[in-house]
Design a protein around this motif. Structure first.
Motif, PDB file in Angstrom:
ATOM      1  N   THR A  14       0.819  -1.213   0.000  1.00 39.35           N
ATOM      2  CA  THR A  14       0.000   0.000   0.000  1.00 39.35           C
ATOM      3  C   THR A  14       0.858   1.271   0.000  1.00 39.35           C
ATOM      4  OG1 THR A  14      -0.206  -0.078   2.424  1.00 39.35           O
ATOM      5  CG2 THR A  14      -1.954  -1.145   1.121  1.00 39.35           C
ATOM      6  N   SER A  65      -3.932   0.827  -7.158  1.00 39.23           N
ATOM      7  CA  SER A  65      -4.277   0.546  -5.767  1.00 39.23           C
ATOM      8  C   SER A  65      -4.276  -0.956  -5.536  1.00 39.23           C
ATOM      9  CB  SER A  65      -5.642   1.140  -5.412  1.00 39.23           C
ATOM     10  OG  SER A  65      -6.653   0.562  -6.198  1.00 39.23           O
ATOM     11  N   GLU A  67      -5.835  -4.055  -3.462  1.00 36.71           N
ATOM     12  CA  GLU A  67      -6.957  -4.544  -2.670  1.00 36.71           C
ATOM     13  C   GLU A  67      -6.552  -5.888  -2.060  1.00 36.71           C
ATOM     14  OE1 GLU A  67     -11.727  -5.357  -3.133  1.00 36.71           O
ATOM     15  OE2 GLU A  67     -10.573  -4.718  -4.869  1.00 36.71           O
ATOM     16  N   THR A  69      -6.986  -9.142   0.186  1.00 37.39           N
ATOM     17  CA  THR A  69      -8.081  -9.963   0.704  1.00 37.39           C
ATOM     18  C   THR A  69      -7.619 -10.945   1.782  1.00 37.39           C
ATOM     19  OG1 THR A  69      -7.781 -11.634  -1.018  1.00 37.39           O
ATOM     20  CG2 THR A  69      -9.361  -9.843  -1.455  1.00 37.39           C
TER      21      THR A  69
END
Length: 136
Positions: A14, A65, A67, A69
């Motif tokens: 990130t 970006s 994501e 999980t």
């Protein structure tokens, strides 16, 4: 509370390293090796290879970006499952699923040392999207 190894992996993905590759020195061990199986074949990357590739990606997309999980740990190894979503320069308003990834990282000296990465092209199929929705 996440462990320091899990936090390291999370923060790496990130961090925006693709826009500023100088950030890589905070996360990657100087002797890092990445073994990457992708839809285009196998690659073995060292620090410089990964920095070069990251810079190229940063130039190719308006935004990128991650994501996440799944983030799992056993001893000094952290496994992450994630999708990179991107905005192209031509269409900066639309997010597209660029690629899906799974990686097992070995952490050494507080940095990412050895990574085993598998990726495939992104898709927006309903089953794949629903796999990102946490189960209750």
């Amino acid at each position: 509370m996440p462990s320091k190894e899990k936090q390291l992996v999370h923060d790496f993905y990130t961090s925006g390293f693709h826009k500023d590759t100088s950030i890589l020195k905070e996360y990657l061990h100087k002797d890092v090796t990445i073994y990457w199986n992708s839809s285009s074949g196998f690659s073995k990357l060292d620090y410089e290879d990964f920095a070069r590739m990251s810079s190229d990606i940063g130039k190719s997309y308006e935004g990128l970006s991650c994501e996440i999980t799944h983030l799992l740990q056993e001893d000094n190894k952290v496994t992450i499952r994630f999708t990179y979503n991107a905005n192209t320069i031509e269409n900066p308003e639309e997010d597209i699923a660029l690629a899906h990834f799974m990686c097992i990282w070995e952490v050494k000296d507080g940095k990412l040392y050895e990574g085993y990465l598998i990726s495939q092209p992104g898709d927006d199929s309903e089953e794949n999207i629903s796999s990102f929705i946490p189960k209750k």
